[in-house]
Structures are given as C-alpha cells and as structure tokens.
Enzyme design. Structure first.
Site, mmCIF file in Angstrom:
data_model
loop_
_atom_site.group_PDB
_atom_site.id
_atom_site.type_symbol
_atom_site.label_atom_id
_atom_site.label_comp_id
_atom_site.label_asym_id
_atom_site.label_seq_id
_atom_site.Cartn_x
_atom_site.Cartn_y
_atom_site.Cartn_z
ATOM 1 N N HIS A 1 -44.012 -62.568 23.440
ATOM 2 C CA HIS A 1 -42.754 -62.558 22.856
ATOM 3 C C HIS A 1 -42.417 -61.354 21.701
ATOM 4 O O HIS A 1 -43.365 -60.822 21.310
ATOM 5 C CB HIS A 1 -42.459 -63.972 22.301
ATOM 6 C CG HIS A 1 -43.362 -64.170 20.761
ATOM 7 N ND1 HIS A 1 -44.509 -64.412 21.016
ATOM 8 C CD2 HIS A 1 -42.909 -64.021 19.590
ATOM 9 C CE1 HIS A 1 -45.070 -64.582 19.794
ATOM 10 N NE2 HIS A 1 -44.186 -64.516 18.986
ATOM 11 N N ASP B 1 -40.500 -61.323 18.146
ATOM 12 C CA ASP B 1 -40.014 -62.178 17.136
ATOM 13 C C ASP B 1 -38.385 -62.314 17.230
ATOM 14 O O ASP B 1 -37.589 -61.527 16.942
ATOM 15 C CB ASP B 1 -40.544 -61.891 15.658
ATOM 16 C CG ASP B 1 -41.853 -62.224 15.841
ATOM 17 O OD1 ASP B 1 -42.568 -62.928 16.523
ATOM 18 O OD2 ASP B 1 -42.756 -61.421 14.851
ATOM 19 N N HIS C 1 -45.975 -59.505 21.423
ATOM 20 C CA HIS C 1 -47.324 -59.924 21.001
ATOM 21 C C HIS C 1 -47.716 -61.310 21.346
ATOM 22 O O HIS C 1 -46.624 -62.001 21.880
ATOM 23 C CB HIS C 1 -47.524 -59.740 19.536
ATOM 24 C CG HIS C 1 -46.598 -60.728 18.909
ATOM 25 N ND1 HIS C 1 -45.138 -60.223 18.452
ATOM 26 C CD2 HIS C 1 -46.464 -61.917 18.017
ATOM 27 C CE1 HIS C 1 -44.660 -60.834 17.812
ATOM 28 N NE2 HIS C 1 -45.233 -62.008 17.648
ATOM 29 N N ARG D 1 -46.800 -65.270 7.702
ATOM 30 C CA ARG D 1 -45.799 -63.918 8.028
ATOM 31 C C ARG D 1 -44.648 -63.683 7.280
ATOM 32 O O ARG D 1 -44.022 -64.779 7.034
ATOM 33 C CB ARG D 1 -45.478 -63.895 9.731
ATOM 34 C CG ARG D 1 -44.823 -62.707 10.256
ATOM 35 C CD ARG D 1 -44.257 -62.954 11.797
ATOM 36 N NE ARG D 1 -43.022 -63.530 11.959
ATOM 37 C CZ ARG D 1 -42.561 -64.161 12.820
ATOM 38 N NH1 ARG D 1 -43.386 -64.271 13.871
ATOM 39 N NH2 ARG D 1 -41.254 -64.565 12.938
HETATM 40 C C1 SIN Z 1 -46.380 -64.600 15.488
HETATM 41 O O1 SIN Z 1 -45.894 -64.735 16.578
HETATM 42 O O2 SIN Z 1 -46.060 -63.827 14.528
HETATM 43 C C2 SIN Z 1 -47.938 -65.218 15.247
HETATM 44 C C3 SIN Z 1 -48.827 -64.458 16.044
HETATM 45 C C4 SIN Z 1 -50.222 -65.080 15.718
HETATM 46 O O3 SIN Z 1 -50.379 -66.301 15.370
HETATM 47 O O4 SIN Z 1 -50.999 -64.306 15.876
#
Ligand code: SIN
Length: 281
Positions: free
Chosen positions: A107, A109, A257, A272
């Site tokens: 995805h 974000d 990611h 984050r």
């Molecule tokens: C995210 O999607 O920002 C989290 C990614 C992760 O947990 O590695």
C-alpha cells in the site's frame, strides 16, 4: 531498467549508500537530533533520488521524531490509528497475532484522503529477533514496466480510494457512516505525476483502491489486480531489516510498502510520523 542515481560525491554532510540499483539508500554519519538547513537540504536531495532512506542508531525522543518530520513539512494526524500518549502526530503499529494489520499488504499511506501524505518517517521500537522486515517498491518503475497496451488503458483513468477495507471492518454501521462523512471516497488518477521530479507513477494500491471509476468492481477487478501486482516485482524493491532506533523515511507519492508478517507472534512495535501532501494530479 532505469537505475537510480548512485552518485555520492554531491554530499558533504552525509554518506549515502544505495541499498539496490532501483530504490533505497542507507544514510550514515548523521545524527538526526542535530539538524540544520544544509543537512536537511542534503537529506531531501538523497530522499528524492532514492525514494526511501534508512538510518541506524537514531535514539530520538518522541519530540525529536516529530521535529525531524517537521523539518520536511507539516505533519498529518491519522484519523484511525492509535497514537502515542500526548503526541497525536505519532501513530503506533503494534503487532497483534489475532488481528490483520493493513500495513501487512502492499500500500501507500492514507490514499483515501483528498491530499494523501507526501511521505512517512517510521522508527523501530521493539523489533522481533527474526522477521518483521518492511519492503518498499518503486512505483515509477512499476509504471515504466507496464506494457504499452496497459499504459494506454490507464491513461487518463481515475480510481476510487476508500478507508473502508483497511479500517472499516471493526466499526458499527453508525460509526462507519460517521467516518464516511468525514472521509468520503476519493478519486485519484491511476497514473499520477510526481510534483518534484515530473515522473509518472502507478498510483493504485491493494488496501485503499476499491475500483476504477466508470467500471463496476467486477469489471475493474482484473485490471486492478494486474496493476497491484506490479509492486511485487523483486527488481523494483528494497527490503529493510529493522533494529531498535532504525528509521525508514519514504516518499509516499512514488513508493508502496509492505510489512512482512513473518515474526511468528513475536512483539513488534514501530512508530510513524506522516507528512501532509498535495492532491495527486
Ligand atoms: C506502515 O505502513 O507505515 C507501517 C509499516 C511497518 O509496520 O513496517
């Protein structure tokens, strides 16, 4: 395949070591608690060149994490994910073997917003002894590698993005409706243009993109899944092994990611901050 710039000579304040020939660079010889304009400019340059930056041993307080994010722009407040007490800008991803996490799927974000984030800065807190890596894909190359017929098919197309698949499942109908009022479906171009580099980007993702505008979900299904699968091409990916106090900083406009859920129930916590972005065009 187009390779990213691997030039390191332009940097005076940081050491830039690409992690692959197509996406990602490890940045060393830097302390993210000591910021100044020249350092931020070099980091920004490396960020645009490599799309995802990785740092080790950055023992930031919550406030320093926020300050580092703010050096690149305004911070977004996520509407659904839990946050650190007293710091609404920092969202927490904490593993729960009983629950599916939207991060455990390719995805970009918050693409269900009218102006999805420009970028995200994720910090490792509790890292399992094995597993729990994160992978990123270069979605400019994902676009470039499509065949000409598919490029024609999606030229000028728009897709519908929604929060509902990722965050709607545990909600009552009433709550879902209220959330929908605040976060109605958004229509974004399937191929967006990077506002800094001008490059074309395949902008559609498995978690938030529900359908292609003008097609029924069934009609769009084959096309969407073909496009989603572009992120899975190994040659356009980089993979990061986390340690506590590692940081990954990605350009959310041109990457996707995937948090690999292979840590067998062992505790994993990452935090984050997310940067406000522009409306895709
Ligand atoms: C995210 O999607 O920002 C989290 C990614 C992760 O947990 O590695």
């Amino acid at each position: 395949m187009r390779m990213e710039s691997t030039a390191v000579a332009d940097y005076n304040r940081i050491k830039v070591t690409p992690t692959t020939g197509t996406i990602g660079a490890e940045i060393s010889e830097v302390d993210l608690r000591q910021l100044d304009d020249e350092l931020i400019a070099e980091l920004d340059h490396a960020w645009m060149a490599h799309k995802v930056l990785f740092f080790r041993d950055q023992d930031l307080s919550h406030q320093q994490h926020i300050d580092y994010g703010k050096a690149f722009g305004e911070l977004d407040i996520h509407p659904f994910i839990k946050t650190v007490d007293g710091h609404p800008e920092i969202i927490v991803f904490e593993s729960d073997p009983e629950k599916f996490s939207a991060a455990e799927e390719w995805h970009s974000d918050v693409s269900f917003q009218e102006c999805p984030p420009l970028g995200s800065i994720l910090r490792g807190r509790t890292i399992p002894a094995h597993g729990g890596d994160t992978c990123w894909a270069n979605m400019e190359l994902a676009y470039e590698l499509l065949d000409d017929k598919t490029k024609e098919e999606i030229d000028g197309a728009y897709a519908i993005h929604s929060y509902v698949k990722a965050f709607g499942s545990g909600m009552s109908e009433e709550k879902k409706e209220a959330a929908y009022e605040q976060h109605p479906d958004q229509k974004h171009p399937v191929v967006r243009t990077h506002p800094v580099t001008g490059n074309k980007i395949l902008y559609i993702n498995r978690i938030f993109t529900l359908t292609i505008d003008g097609m029924t979900p069934l009609e769009s299904r084959e096309l969407r899944y073909r496009l989603f699968d572009q992120a899975k091409i190994p040659e356009i990916q980089t993979r990061f092994r986390w340690e506590p106090n590692s940081i990954a900083q990605w350009d959310n406009r041109c990457t996707q990611h995937y948090a690999v859920p292979d840590h067998g129930g062992h505790h994993r916590r990452v935090e984050r901050v997310t940067l406000v972005g522009d409306q895709p065009f």
